[in-house]
Design a protein around this motif. Structure first.
Motif, PDB file in Angstrom:
ATOM      1  N   TYR A  90      41.887  46.103  24.966  1.00 57.13           N
ATOM      2  CA  TYR A  90      42.849  47.152  24.623  1.00 57.13           C
ATOM      3  C   TYR A  90      42.215  48.530  24.454  1.00 57.13           C
ATOM      4  O   TYR A  90      42.716  49.383  23.726  1.00 57.13           O
ATOM      5  CB  TYR A  90      43.629  46.769  23.355  1.00 57.13           C
ATOM      6  N   THR A  91      41.098  48.774  25.166  1.00 60.38           N
ATOM      7  CA  THR A  91      40.477  50.087  25.140  1.00 60.38           C
ATOM      8  C   THR A  91      39.925  50.428  26.515  1.00 60.38           C
ATOM      9  O   THR A  91      39.605  49.536  27.301  1.00 60.38           O
ATOM     10  CB  THR A  91      39.351  50.158  24.088  1.00 60.38           C
ATOM     11  N   GLY A 149      30.615  50.987  22.674  1.00 65.40           N
ATOM     12  CA  GLY A 149      29.647  50.145  23.352  1.00 65.40           C
ATOM     13  C   GLY A 149      30.022  49.854  24.785  1.00 65.40           C
ATOM     14  O   GLY A 149      30.911  50.491  25.358  1.00 65.40           O
ATOM     15  N   ASN A 150      29.339  48.884  25.393  1.00 69.18           N
ATOM     16  CA  ASN A 150      29.576  48.502  26.778  1.00 69.18           C
ATOM     17  C   ASN A 150      30.614  47.393  26.849  1.00 69.18           C
ATOM     18  O   ASN A 150      30.519  46.402  26.124  1.00 69.18           O
ATOM     19  CB  ASN A 150      28.278  48.022  27.426  1.00 69.18           C
ATOM     20  N   PHE A 151      31.584  47.563  27.758  1.00 72.49           N
ATOM     21  CA  PHE A 151      32.660  46.590  27.858  1.00 72.49           C
ATOM     22  C   PHE A 151      32.673  45.840  29.187  1.00 72.49           C
ATOM     23  O   PHE A 151      33.440  44.902  29.348  1.00 72.49           O
ATOM     24  CB  PHE A 151      34.016  47.271  27.636  1.00 72.49           C
ATOM     25  N   ALA A 152      31.841  46.252  30.129  1.00 72.82           N
ATOM     26  CA  ALA A 152      31.781  45.530  31.400  1.00 72.82           C
ATOM     27  C   ALA A 152      30.499  45.864  32.130  1.00 72.82           C
ATOM     28  O   ALA A 152      29.940  46.950  31.992  1.00 72.82           O
ATOM     29  CB  ALA A 152      32.982  45.870  32.278  1.00 72.82           C
ATOM     30  N   ASP A 153      30.067  44.920  32.930  1.00 75.24           N
ATOM     31  CA  ASP A 153      28.946  45.070  33.842  1.00 75.24           C
ATOM     32  C   ASP A 153      29.538  45.362  35.221  1.00 75.24           C
ATOM     33  O   ASP A 153      30.501  44.704  35.631  1.00 75.24           O
ATOM     34  CB  ASP A 153      28.172  43.753  33.856  1.00 75.24           C
ATOM     35  N   ILE A 154      29.024  46.368  35.936  1.00 75.28           N
ATOM     36  CA  ILE A 154      29.569  46.704  37.245  1.00 75.28           C
ATOM     37  C   ILE A 154      28.437  46.847  38.263  1.00 75.28           C
ATOM     38  O   ILE A 154      27.409  47.466  37.986  1.00 75.28           O
ATOM     39  CB  ILE A 154      30.428  47.993  37.194  1.00 75.28           C
ATOM     40  N   ALA A 207      40.803  41.555  29.816  1.00 72.03           N
ATOM     41  CA  ALA A 207      40.662  42.777  30.606  1.00 72.03           C
ATOM     42  C   ALA A 207      41.890  42.851  31.504  1.00 72.03           C
ATOM     43  O   ALA A 207      42.276  41.861  32.116  1.00 72.03           O
ATOM     44  CB  ALA A 207      39.385  42.738  31.438  1.00 72.03           C
ATOM     45  N   SER A 208      42.509  44.010  31.570  1.00 71.50           N
ATOM     46  CA  SER A 208      43.795  44.087  32.265  1.00 71.50           C
ATOM     47  C   SER A 208      43.862  45.150  33.353  1.00 71.50           C
ATOM     48  O   SER A 208      44.887  45.243  34.036  1.00 71.50           O
ATOM     49  CB  SER A 208      44.917  44.346  31.259  1.00 71.50           C
ATOM     50  N   GLU A 209      42.780  45.930  33.545  1.00 70.60           N
ATOM     51  CA  GLU A 209      42.868  46.965  34.569  1.00 70.60           C
ATOM     52  C   GLU A 209      41.491  47.458  34.972  1.00 70.60           C
ATOM     53  O   GLU A 209      40.577  47.575  34.154  1.00 70.60           O
ATOM     54  CB  GLU A 209      43.696  48.134  34.040  1.00 70.60           C
ATOM     55  N   PHE A 210      41.348  47.741  36.284  1.00 66.12           N
ATOM     56  CA  PHE A 210      40.183  48.437  36.819  1.00 66.12           C
ATOM     57  C   PHE A 210      40.726  49.583  37.647  1.00 66.12           C
ATOM     58  O   PHE A 210      41.751  49.435  38.319  1.00 66.12           O
ATOM     59  CB  PHE A 210      39.335  47.502  37.680  1.00 66.12           C
ATOM     60  N   ARG A 211      40.044  50.732  37.620  1.00 64.85           N
ATOM     61  CA  ARG A 211      40.589  51.890  38.332  1.00 64.85           C
ATOM     62  C   ARG A 211      39.538  52.937  38.669  1.00 64.85           C
ATOM     63  O   ARG A 211      38.447  52.964  38.111  1.00 64.85           O
ATOM     64  CB  ARG A 211      41.642  52.570  37.475  1.00 64.85           C
ATOM     65  N   MET A 244      43.840  59.073  28.077  1.00 63.06           N
ATOM     66  CA  MET A 244      43.581  58.051  29.082  1.00 63.06           C
ATOM     67  C   MET A 244      44.196  56.725  28.686  1.00 63.06           C
ATOM     68  O   MET A 244      44.764  56.002  29.492  1.00 63.06           O
ATOM     69  CB  MET A 244      42.053  57.887  29.270  1.00 63.06           C
ATOM     70  N   THR A 245      44.120  56.365  27.380  1.00 65.95           N
ATOM     71  CA  THR A 245      44.682  55.093  26.935  1.00 65.95           C
ATOM     72  C   THR A 245      46.164  55.048  27.189  1.00 65.95           C
ATOM     73  O   THR A 245      46.721  54.023  27.574  1.00 65.95           O
ATOM     74  CB  THR A 245      44.385  54.907  25.436  1.00 65.95           C
TER      75      THR A 245
END
Length: 251
Positions: free
Chosen positions: A224-225, A81-86, A140-144, A1-2
């Motif tokens: 970067y993850t 761990g957690n990298f974003a709240d959605i 942060a560079s991408e959402f998908r 995926m990376t």
């Protein structure tokens, strides 16, 4: 995926957000153009991009009330761990209230909305809250979508005002397709402001298929993850099609 994230990051050379020279000939600051291709070299990549709508221009009706209520909250995470709240929801077109897929008119277009805060939104009552373990997201560079966008109409976009607030006049958001899913590449260039910790950015896409329930079908690329998590997701419907897999007209 990376590896896939790295490949798609190259699309970020398209300046849908702003030109590098932000000053007019009279010395005044020029109006930012979020949809202008910055260079001839970006033309080929631009041909692969979808038109990016502005969330502020949408007029939505009521939200669908699912088993977890109108809003689905959670975290985008990985083993570290957690990298974003959605926070996500799905709305009917304006004028439909309540929004019930069972009684909605045939052909109703549902708008899937995702509000993403890298790190967290600093509100312990929502999303990852106190469970956040990566509270210093510097980029942060991408959402998908990590799964096919069933019923996708080809209409997708983001909040351009939020992008400008988070990144500034160099904000660069490109919407593309990958393996049947939708990708929003957020490129702020090197140095300076980035899409980072606790800066909300709203993304949306439209489908003729209502949600079948929350699925781990969404991801962010931050620090970067890749980190994954839940959101409303439509059931597979071959008859509904998918603009990301349909042949694109030449021209």
């Amino acid at each position: 995926m990376t590896r896939r994230f790295a490949i798609l990051a190259a699309v970020g050379t398209i300046a849908l957000a702003a030109c590098s020279d932000n000053t007019g000939s009279d010395g005044e600051e020029a109006v930012t153009d979020l949809d202008r291709v910055a260079s001839d070299g970006a033309a080929e990549a631009a041909a692969k991009a979808l038109p990016a709508g502005d969330f502020a221009e949408l007029t939505l009706g009521a939200k669908i009330a699912g088993p977890r209520g109108e809003d689905v909250e959670g975290a985008l995470s990985n083993a570290a761990g957690n990298f974003a709240d959605i926070r996500s929801y799905v709305a009917c077109p304006a004028g439909i209230d309540p929004c019930d897929p069972a009684s909605a008119p045939a052909g109703t277009v549902f708008t899937y909305v995702h509000v993403v805060h890298p790190g967290e939104d600093n509100d312990p009552s929502t999303g990852d809250g106190e469970g956040n373990t990566s509270s210093d997201v510097e980029r942060a560079s991408e959402f998908r979508l990590t799964m096919p966008a069933h019923g996708f109409t080809g209409q997708a976009g983001y909040s351009k005002a939020e992008a400008l607030a988070a990144i500034g006049a160099k904000a660069d958001v490109v919407v593309t397709c990958h393996e049947g899913g939708i990708v929003w590449t957020v490129n702020a260039g090197d140095g300076g402001d980035q899409w980072e910790q606790a800066e909300p950015l709203t993304f949306y896409w439209q489908s003729t298929v209502p949600p079948a329930g929350p699925r781990d079908a969404y991801a962010i690329f931050a620090n970067y993850t890749a980190a994954h998590g839940p959101g409303p997701y439509p059931a597979a419907d071959e008859a509904a099609g998918n603009a990301c897999t349909a042949p694109r007209a030449a021209g």
